[in-house]
Motif scaffolding. Sequence first.
Motif, PDB file in Angstrom:
ATOM      1  N   ASP A  38       0.848  -1.192   0.000  1.00  0.00           N
ATOM      2  CA  ASP A  38       0.000   0.000   0.000  1.00  0.00           C
ATOM      3  C   ASP A  38       0.885   1.243   0.000  1.00  0.00           C
ATOM      4  OD1 ASP A  38      -1.629   2.247   1.000  1.00  0.00           O
ATOM      5  OD2 ASP A  38      -3.153   0.718   1.361  1.00  0.00           O
ATOM      6  N   PRO A  39       0.775   2.091  -1.023  1.00  0.00           N
ATOM      7  CA  PRO A  39       1.645   3.261  -1.100  1.00  0.00           C
ATOM      8  C   PRO A  39       1.423   4.272   0.018  1.00  0.00           C
ATOM      9  CG  PRO A  39      -0.019   3.319  -2.832  1.00  0.00           C
ATOM     10  CD  PRO A  39      -0.110   1.967  -2.196  1.00  0.00           C
ATOM     11  N   PHE A  72       0.061  12.135  -3.421  1.00  0.00           N
ATOM     12  CA  PHE A  72      -1.004  11.176  -3.119  1.00  0.00           C
ATOM     13  C   PHE A  72      -1.242  11.122  -1.605  1.00  0.00           C
ATOM     14  CE2 PHE A  72       3.092   9.088  -3.432  1.00  0.00           C
ATOM     15  CZ  PHE A  72       3.152   8.311  -2.286  1.00  0.00           C
ATOM     16  N   GLN A  73      -2.384  10.594  -1.227  1.00  0.00           N
ATOM     17  CA  GLN A  73      -2.753  10.539   0.188  1.00  0.00           C
ATOM     18  C   GLN A  73      -1.927   9.485   0.917  1.00  0.00           C
ATOM     19  OE1 GLN A  73      -6.888   9.606   0.977  1.00  0.00           O
ATOM     20  NE2 GLN A  73      -6.867  10.762   2.880  1.00  0.00           N
ATOM     21  N   VAL A  74      -1.414   9.826   2.084  1.00  0.00           N
ATOM     22  CA  VAL A  74      -0.611   8.898   2.874  1.00  0.00           C
ATOM     23  C   VAL A  74      -1.199   8.760   4.276  1.00  0.00           C
ATOM     24  CG1 VAL A  74       1.484   9.430   1.561  1.00  0.00           C
ATOM     25  CG2 VAL A  74       0.998  10.679   3.679  1.00  0.00           C
ATOM     26  N   CYS A  75      -0.759   7.716   4.957  1.00  0.00           N
ATOM     27  CA  CYS A  75      -1.089   7.493   6.376  1.00  0.00           C
ATOM     28  C   CYS A  75      -2.579   7.231   6.621  1.00  0.00           C
ATOM     29  CB  CYS A  75      -0.636   8.670   7.239  1.00  0.00           C
ATOM     30  SG  CYS A  75       1.113   9.065   7.063  1.00  0.00           S
ATOM     31  N   LYS A  76      -3.307   6.825   5.589  1.00  0.00           N
ATOM     32  CA  LYS A  76      -4.745   6.640   5.748  1.00  0.00           C
ATOM     33  C   LYS A  76      -5.266   5.701   4.666  1.00  0.00           C
ATOM     34  CE  LYS A  76      -9.017   9.324   6.199  1.00  0.00           C
ATOM     35  NZ  LYS A  76      -9.627  10.688   6.141  1.00  0.00           N
ATOM     36  N   ASP A  77      -6.244   4.875   5.046  1.00  0.00           N
ATOM     37  CA  ASP A  77      -6.892   4.023   4.057  1.00  0.00           C
ATOM     38  C   ASP A  77      -7.586   4.861   2.995  1.00  0.00           C
ATOM     39  OD1 ASP A  77      -6.454   1.326   4.979  1.00  0.00           O
ATOM     40  OD2 ASP A  77      -7.762   1.789   6.677  1.00  0.00           O
ATOM     41  N   GLY A  79       1.954  -5.127   9.165  1.00  0.00           N
ATOM     42  CA  GLY A  79       1.008  -4.433   8.304  1.00  0.00           C
ATOM     43  C   GLY A  79       1.517  -3.100   7.802  1.00  0.00           C
ATOM     44  N   THR A  80       0.578  -2.234   7.460  1.00  0.00           N
ATOM     45  CA  THR A  80       0.911  -0.968   6.790  1.00  0.00           C
ATOM     46  C   THR A  80       1.414   0.118   7.739  1.00  0.00           C
ATOM     47  OG1 THR A  80      -1.424  -0.371   6.994  1.00  0.00           O
ATOM     48  CG2 THR A  80      -0.712  -1.322   4.900  1.00  0.00           C
ATOM     49  N   ALA A  81       1.139  -0.015   9.027  1.00  0.00           N
ATOM     50  CA  ALA A  81       1.647   0.920  10.054  1.00  0.00           C
ATOM     51  C   ALA A  81       1.447   2.383   9.642  1.00  0.00           C
ATOM     52  CB  ALA A  81       3.118   0.642  10.349  1.00  0.00           C
ATOM     53  N   PHE A  82       0.210   2.759   9.371  1.00  0.00           N
ATOM     54  CA  PHE A  82      -0.081   4.125   8.929  1.00  0.00           C
ATOM     55  C   PHE A  82       0.406   5.180   9.930  1.00  0.00           C
ATOM     56  CE2 PHE A  82      -3.869   2.329   6.419  1.00  0.00           C
ATOM     57  CZ  PHE A  82      -3.162   2.357   5.227  1.00  0.00           C
ATOM     58  N   ASP A  83       0.501   4.806  11.215  1.00  0.00           N
ATOM     59  CA  ASP A  83       0.892   5.789  12.230  1.00  0.00           C
ATOM     60  C   ASP A  83       2.331   6.267  12.078  1.00  0.00           C
ATOM     61  OD1 ASP A  83       1.501   3.103  12.914  1.00  0.00           O
ATOM     62  OD2 ASP A  83       1.930   3.694  14.980  1.00  0.00           O
TER      63      ASP A  83
END
Length: 326
Positions: free
Chosen positions: A10-11, A82-87, A297-301
Amino acid sequence: MTRALITIGDPSGIGPEVALKAIHKLINENTDFVPILIGDETVIKKAKQEFNIRENLSRWGEKAQKDSISFVDAGIIKTDNFQVCKDNKISGKASFEYLRIAWDMLRNNSGDCLVTGPISKTAWALAKIPYKGHTDALSDLSGEETCMLMCAESLRVLLITTHIPMKKIWEYITVNYLFSSTKLTAEFMKKFTGITNVRIGFCGLNPHAGESGNIGTEEIDIIKPAIEKLHNHNFCVSGPYPADSIFKSSLSHNLFDLIVSLYHDQALIILKTMFFEKLINITVNPSGWIRTSPGHGTAFDIAWKNKADPSSMAEAIKTAVEMARK
């Protein structure tokens, strides 16, 4: 050299960071492999700059310099804003497209193994991708049964059920499914580990493995018949053992080559607590194609903050490359 197809996941998450950092680490360690990144050019180039990756980038198929990183542009995300740190829907669509491209390349012999960066199941749902993760997506793409094998140090753990609600595990915890998935995994391990007689230990489902039927009868009604069926097919298998002690016993006394866990968190709590930086996921399949991934996982935090640890991703790449040489 072994060609490793590596998706950036996931970018919006830590996938681009850990992919590039892991490749950089392995190149510095003189790992004998050819990394081929699959993602969007804008995302990959942004990650290279953000995380100070010194290796040059080149499009796959072009003449590359030594220790450069080839990439395939999926053409989904065309701007670095592009949008980051969020689904989000676009990242979900992009991460699935990376997998589809990489699978086609693996199938067409344009790579020797596949390593996938972490994706968001929520983002896939937003993009209307009908899978709960890589394992079931690859089952559909390949047309084969797949199983999830989690590995860290000497522990190899088959997850009988993966990303499904607890109330649905009964659809899978049957004598026949326990038998078929364990048999498939043991045979897969023989091919890639060289272990000719895989020692298998089953977790119980209930506390204390049911205490002889006093705390549930699934061990008697389902697990033991599956073990007996495996015995009858000449597998070295025992159990069921209490799930709260089998992992410690196996680590301390080298009891098993494979532990069979009946549901996701039964195994992942201990594995992620003890081996978070080393944990990897291997997709078991009948044909022997190779896919690994990091166990996180993606660790958006912490995404896009230069804080992600690439150790698990590096381990996944090294394992895939080693398997491809078997």
